[in-house]
Design an enzyme around this catalytic site. Structure first.
Site, PDB file in Angstrom:
ATOM      1  CB  SER A   1      -0.886  -0.014   1.241  1.00 26.23           C
ATOM      2  OG  SER A   1      -1.654   1.161   1.281  1.00 26.23           O
TER       3      SER A   1
ATOM      4  CB  ILE B   1       2.712  10.471   1.706  1.00 26.44           C
ATOM      5  CG1 ILE B   1       3.960   9.934   0.990  1.00 26.44           C
ATOM      6  CG2 ILE B   1       1.624  10.882   0.706  1.00 26.44           C
ATOM      7  CD1 ILE B   1       4.664  10.870   0.089  1.00 26.44           C
ATOM      8  N   GLY B   2       1.552  11.299   4.528  1.00 29.78           N
ATOM      9  CA  GLY B   2       0.404  11.626   5.370  1.00 29.78           C
ATOM     10  C   GLY B   2      -0.907  11.100   4.819  1.00 29.78           C
TER      11      GLY B   2
ATOM     12  CG  ASN C   1      -3.828   0.121   3.590  1.00 25.21           C
ATOM     13  OD1 ASN C   1      -4.131   1.165   4.153  1.00 25.21           O
ATOM     14  ND2 ASN C   1      -2.886  -0.685   4.047  1.00 25.21           N
TER      15      ASN C   1
ATOM     16  CG  ASN D   1      -2.352   2.084   7.694  1.00 24.72           C
ATOM     17  OD1 ASN D   1      -1.607   1.766   8.627  1.00 24.72           O
ATOM     18  ND2 ASN D   1      -2.084   3.074   6.876  1.00 24.72           N
TER      19      ASN D   1
ATOM     20  CB  CYS E   1       0.042   5.532   8.784  1.00 27.71           C
ATOM     21  SG  CYS E   1       0.873   6.916   7.991  1.00 27.71           S
TER      22      CYS E   1
ATOM     23  CE  LYS F   1       1.961  -1.860   5.534  1.00 25.17           C
ATOM     24  NZ  LYS F   1       1.953  -1.227   4.212  1.00 25.17           N
TER      25      LYS F   1
ATOM     26  N   GLY G   1      11.673  -3.803   2.559  1.00 25.09           N
ATOM     27  CA  GLY G   1      12.917  -3.787   1.789  1.00 25.09           C
ATOM     28  C   GLY G   1      13.096  -4.920   0.805  1.00 25.09           C
TER      29      GLY G   1
ATOM     30  CB  THR H   1      11.006   1.161  -1.241  1.00 24.21           C
ATOM     31  OG1 THR H   1      10.359   1.606  -0.047  1.00 24.21           O
ATOM     32  CG2 THR H   1      11.977   2.217  -1.699  1.00 24.21           C
TER      33      THR H   1
END
Lengths: 271, 307
Positions: free
Chosen positions: B23, B73-74, B101, B129, B132, B167, B246, B268
């Protein structure tokens, strides 16, 4: 489009400014001026992210191998500012790069009859060169180039070769007029005929000044922005800027990579 | 050797291979369609959705650090109504399960949002979620207190018939306690980990680089932490786990599977290479063939820890 590219040349054109020419697939010729590419400078994890660069020039060249014929190339103009660009500056002919692009929205040309006023600062001249190449086919093009000193004013001869009339200003007066490029620009803008159009790329304060002048003289203006980016395709939302309706209570963010990098100056918030 | 079996199942969601997208790194799917056949991956997880559109944080929002990146990002997103109107039509055209999500600003909002998503047939499952690090509400508040996590997951579980995945945050003292609370509340699966809270400083300006001051660290730099947490949680709970953190290569993904993950999410890496998830899925298949493994499921939790 994602492609592997081979470095054809990587030349320092001014202290810390490099012009890198690399092979590209023939479809690159469909790029709009103002679009950008994301370059992976090496396959390691540091630096991790790709780096965005405006397309400086596109073209074809005759390969040394007769059976290959003409091949497309792509050029970027960059300044060494950090780890990624430092690694890029170490590349030599024959090295390979991984490229994503062309990405984003480029410049709209406007009516050929109108005068085209290009304003660039430092490495912001990069996307303006490819733009100028296209615009000179039908319009009168003036370029206003600025920088702190003469080393920041790049590739002026190339613009002049296209038939572009150039005006230069530097902060220290080492090249052209001493002062801000926007001052020189305003003098010409005041004299510009109807249907004139402004195209600007450079540091934010310069774009801000150009956008205000465009408003003052009621001339349409497109600006190309720079931003930190992770994905380049509108997914991460890391590269947003404030749109014209932005306030703390009504946030209005635009993605530089996907909604731009070229925006109508009226669509952004400059204060 | 015949083609190995790569299919796995997460809480009733059948995946053709164990590679999903994380997500926040894959938009709503369509952004990546020009670069990769979405049918080559196991599932797509959308950008975190909230009831109302959310603008996110001021800029700069991202910065690179060695082996990773920080983001703040928020949770910028289009909101549930725009998702239904603008994003679902595309998702209907792809033959890959879509997991939404979601997050709420309040406990009640988690429940309301889940009820709406429950009515969208194109959504195969829900990833909640609660982790965050970049927003006060809807994120870390629920993800660091086992009692709050139990409450929110119970409510989501009651509000839908779809599979519920939670998550988890790594920003806790004991991830196993949080995992257990979510499973007790009815979570069908767990995904772990979300980003680690981090910070980057501009020495010359003597200021934090991110406008939000802190951000979430992702990328190869966090893989060892994520692997350890997946391994710890796998020993403690019975539900399927989705490993995140990762993952750049098929080798990384396989390590998570050995540690106990049934599937993985690529995050990423999508930014570096928009076809990364498909490349990783293909690489897993190659590895299975080269190593004579006929079924990926034989590797799940197969880590040997005896000496």
């Amino acid at each position: 489009m994602q492609f592997k590219s081979m470095v054809l040349s990587n030349v320092e054109v001014s202290p810390s400014y490099f012009r890198l020419r690399m092979t590209a697939p023939p479809t690159i010729s469909g790029s709009q001026p103002g679009q950008f590419v994301m370059v992976r400078v090496n396959p390691a994890i540091d630096p991790l992210l790709r780096r965005p660069f405006g397309v400086f020039d596109l073209g074809t060249f005759e390969t040394a191998y007769t059976d290959c014929g003409r091949q497309s190339f792509l050029e970027i103009l960059y300044k060494v500012v950090g780890k990624g660009t430092a690694l890029l500056s170490d590349l030599h002919q024959g090295d390979h790069l991984d490229i994503l692009g062309p990405l984003g929205k480029g410049f709209t040309f406007g009516e050929p009859a109108g005068e085209k006023l290009l304003v660039g600062g430092g490495v912001g001249l990069a996307p303006l060169y490819y733009l100028a190449k296209e615009l000179v086919k039908g319009s009168k093009v003036n370029l206003f180039a600025g920088g702190r000193n003469k080393d920041d004013v790049l590739c002026i001869t190339e613009f002049e070769r296209l038939g572009v009339e150039t005006y230069v200003a530097t902060d220290d007066g080492t090249l052209g007029t001493r002062g801000l490029v926007t001052e020189v620009f305003e003098q010409q803008l005041a004299k510009a005929g109807p249907n004139a159009m402004i195209f600007a790329c450079g540091p934010f304060p310069m774009l801000q000044a150009v956008a205000l002048l465009a408003e003052k003289y009621q001339v349409p203006c497109q600006v190309s922005l720079e931003a930190y980016m992770a994905c380049g395709v509108g997914a991460c939302l890391g590269c947003v800027v404030k749109g014209k309706n932005h306030s703390d209570s009504t946030p209005d963010y635009r993605c530089v990579c996907k909604d731009g990098p070229v925006f109508d100056s009226k669509d952004l918030l400059w204060s | 050797m015949t083609t190995p079996n790569l299919s796995v199942e997460i809480a009733g969601i059948k995946l053709r291979n164990p590679v999903m997208t994380a997500s926040g790194t894959f938009g709503y799917g369509a952004e990546f369609a020009p670069y990769m056949s979405l049918e080559k991956i196991g599932a797509i997880v959308t950008k975190g959705l909230s009831m109302k559109p959310k603008a996110g944080n001021p800029t700069p929002r991202i910065v690179e650090t060695p082996g990773g990146m920080l983001n703040a990002i928020g949770l910028q997103n289009v909101g549930i109504e725009a998702f239904k109107a603008e994003k679902v039509p595309f998702l209907r055209t792809i033959a890959t399960p879509v997991i939404v999500n979601l997050y709420g600003n309040t406990l009640e909002e988690y429940g309301e949002l889940t009820e709406i998503i429950d009515t969208i047939p194109e959504v195969a499952g829900i990833e909640v979620n609660i982790s965050c690090p970049n927003v006060k509400q809807g994120g870390i508040v629920f993800g660091t207190d086992p009692k709050a996590a139990f409450e929110v997951v119970s409510l989501v579980r009651e509000s839908t018939l779809k599979p519920v995945i939670v998550k988890l945050s790594p920003n806790v003292t004991d991830v196993v306690v949080m995992a257990q609370a979510c499973v007790d509340a009815g979570a069908d699966a767990l995904s772990l980990i979300n980003t680690l809270t981090g910070m980057a400083i501009d020495l010359q300006k003597r200021r934090p680089i991110l406008a939000n001051i802190t951000g979430g660290l992702s990328g190869p730099a966090i893989k060892p932490v994520a692997l350890r947490m997946v391994w710890q949680v796998a020993k403690a709970v019975q539900v399927p786990l989705i490993g995140i953190g990762g993952i750049m290569t098929a080798t990384d993904a396989l390590e998570f599977i050995l540690a106990g993950a049934t599937a993985v999410q690529v995050g990423t890496a999508n930014f570096l290479d928009p076809s990364a998830a498909a490349t990783i899925a293909a690489g897993i298949e190659e590895w299975l063939v080269a190593n004579g493994v006929s079924d990926i499921r034989d590797l799940i939790g197969a880590l040997k820890t005896d000496r």
